[in-house]
Design a protein around this motif. Sequence first.
Motif, short mmCIF file in Angstrom:
data_model
loop_
_atom_site.label_atom_id
_atom_site.label_comp_id
_atom_site.label_asym_id
_atom_site.label_seq_id
_atom_site.Cartn_x
_atom_site.Cartn_y
_atom_site.Cartn_z
N HIS A 88 0.83 -1.20 0.00
CA HIS A 88 0.00 0.00 0.00
C HIS A 88 0.87 1.26 0.00
CE1 HIS A 88 -2.92 -3.02 1.16
NE2 HIS A 88 -3.89 -2.14 0.96
N LYS A 89 0.36 2.28 -0.68
CA LYS A 89 1.04 3.57 -0.73
C LYS A 89 0.09 4.66 -0.25
CE LYS A 89 4.19 2.43 -4.53
NZ LYS A 89 4.69 2.83 -5.88
N LEU A 90 0.65 5.62 0.46
CA LEU A 90 -0.10 6.79 0.92
C LEU A 90 0.66 8.03 0.45
CD1 LEU A 90 -0.08 4.68 3.73
CD2 LEU A 90 -2.08 6.14 4.03
N LYS A 91 0.04 8.80 -0.41
CA LYS A 91 0.67 10.02 -0.90
C LYS A 91 0.21 11.19 -0.04
CE LYS A 91 2.04 12.45 -5.09
NZ LYS A 91 2.03 12.46 -6.57
N TYR A 92 1.18 11.96 0.42
CA TYR A 92 0.92 13.07 1.35
C TYR A 92 0.77 14.37 0.57
CZ TYR A 92 1.84 16.52 5.05
OH TYR A 92 1.78 17.57 5.92
N PHE A 93 -0.32 15.08 0.84
CA PHE A 93 -0.56 16.38 0.20
C PHE A 93 -0.73 17.44 1.29
CE2 PHE A 93 -2.01 13.40 -3.04
CZ PHE A 93 -1.43 13.92 -4.19
N ASN A 94 0.00 18.55 1.12
CA ASN A 94 -0.12 19.67 2.04
C ASN A 94 0.26 20.94 1.27
OD1 ASN A 94 -0.22 21.49 4.11
ND2 ASN A 94 1.22 20.42 5.44
N ASP A 95 -0.73 21.80 1.03
CA ASP A 95 -0.50 23.02 0.27
C ASP A 95 -0.11 24.19 1.15
OD1 ASP A 95 -1.13 21.72 -2.08
OD2 ASP A 95 -3.28 22.15 -1.89
N ALA A 96 0.02 23.97 2.47
CA ALA A 96 0.39 25.07 3.36
C ALA A 96 1.82 25.49 3.08
CB ALA A 96 0.25 24.64 4.82
N PRO A 97 2.15 26.77 3.34
CA PRO A 97 3.53 27.23 3.13
C PRO A 97 4.51 26.43 3.96
CG PRO A 97 2.05 29.09 3.54
CD PRO A 97 1.27 27.84 3.83
N VAL A 98 5.69 26.16 3.39
CA VAL A 98 6.72 25.40 4.09
C VAL A 98 7.30 26.25 5.19
CG1 VAL A 98 8.96 24.27 3.83
CG2 VAL A 98 7.26 24.11 2.00
N GLN A 99 7.44 25.66 6.37
CA GLN A 99 8.00 26.36 7.52
C GLN A 99 9.32 25.70 7.89
OE1 GLN A 99 5.07 26.41 10.60
NE2 GLN A 99 3.57 27.46 9.35
N ASN A 100 9.96 26.24 8.92
CA ASN A 100 11.24 25.72 9.37
C ASN A 100 11.09 24.68 10.46
OD1 ASN A 100 12.69 27.34 7.64
ND2 ASN A 100 12.70 29.06 9.08
N ALA A 101 9.89 24.12 10.59
CA ALA A 101 9.65 23.17 11.69
C ALA A 101 10.49 21.92 11.53
CB ALA A 101 8.18 22.79 11.72
N ALA A 102 10.83 21.53 10.30
CA ALA A 102 11.62 20.32 10.10
C ALA A 102 12.95 20.43 10.80
CB ALA A 102 11.82 20.07 8.61
N ALA A 103 13.62 21.57 10.61
CA ALA A 103 14.92 21.74 11.24
C ALA A 103 14.78 21.74 12.75
CB ALA A 103 15.56 23.05 10.77
N ASP A 104 13.73 22.41 13.25
CA ASP A 104 13.52 22.44 14.70
C ASP A 104 13.25 21.05 15.25
OD1 ASP A 104 11.69 25.59 14.64
OD2 ASP A 104 13.84 25.14 14.63
N PHE A 105 12.47 20.25 14.52
CA PHE A 105 12.11 18.94 15.02
C PHE A 105 13.33 18.02 15.08
CE2 PHE A 105 10.87 14.55 14.23
CZ PHE A 105 10.10 14.34 15.33
N GLU A 106 14.18 18.06 14.04
CA GLU A 106 15.32 17.17 13.99
C GLU A 106 16.38 17.53 15.03
OE1 GLU A 106 13.72 14.73 11.18
OE2 GLU A 106 15.51 14.49 12.38
#
Length: 258
Positions: A88-106
């Motif tokens: 099974h595959k799940l494709k993720y869709f999110n049209d919200a503006p990209v934030q810097n949360a990725a760097a903060d989370f990692e």
Amino acid sequence: MAKLILSVDGTVLKEISLAKERTTLGRKPHNDIQVDNLAVSGEHAAIITILNDSFIEDLNSTNGTLVNGKPIKKHFLQNNDVIEIGKHKLKYFNDAPVQNAAADFERTMIIRKPSAAPVAPPPLPPLTAAPVAPASLSDTQTNMKPLSAAAAAPPTAAPAFAPATPAAGAIREAAIQVLSGAAAGRTLDLTKNLTTIGKPGVQVAVITRRPAGFFITHVEGASFPTINGVALGAQAQQLGDHDMIEIAGVKMDFFFRQ
């Protein structure tokens, strides 16, 4: 709102909106997204959604979780990412503006020493009135009028400025202080939208800064952190002043700055 498109062998099965903060995927019926396939573990993975951002965590599944063809343990999802669980595959869709949360989370939690208190500027010297010599009987000037009460009174010092008050709706500044362990006594200011605390691989939680206040959400680990001695649970919980957090064996005090 972010969403997933579930498909198998190119056939779309359904669309799932990520309306919950924690969405579970697995073979067992109690999961939010049930994938009835023997290659999928009973509780295979979880998707944590905070504000406009989502990340997926593999829950120690037997066959693992892939994102864009690569095995992951924990992954910050971006628009058009493809999650693979078994066939099974799940494709993720999110049209919200990209934030810097990725760097903060990692970023792992950094405990730093509290900064020195700001040194108050020296007080201004008090304003005093220039001395006025009293009139004497020997004055020879004529037609002099007596000073009025207002004119005779010494000038008063300018009123002190009142401390600035936070604007309506502003988020109060907050921090956590470590109470036990090797870092006891140190503090961490919660200035980021996402602050990760805990010990990776053991127990991890994330504290989010929102307009309504600060919330803590469990991210990783078989057991949940406790707030004031009570297990956190799967949903985010708002933090109150001097709530006691215990995570990965370390006790922390959440508090608002004055």
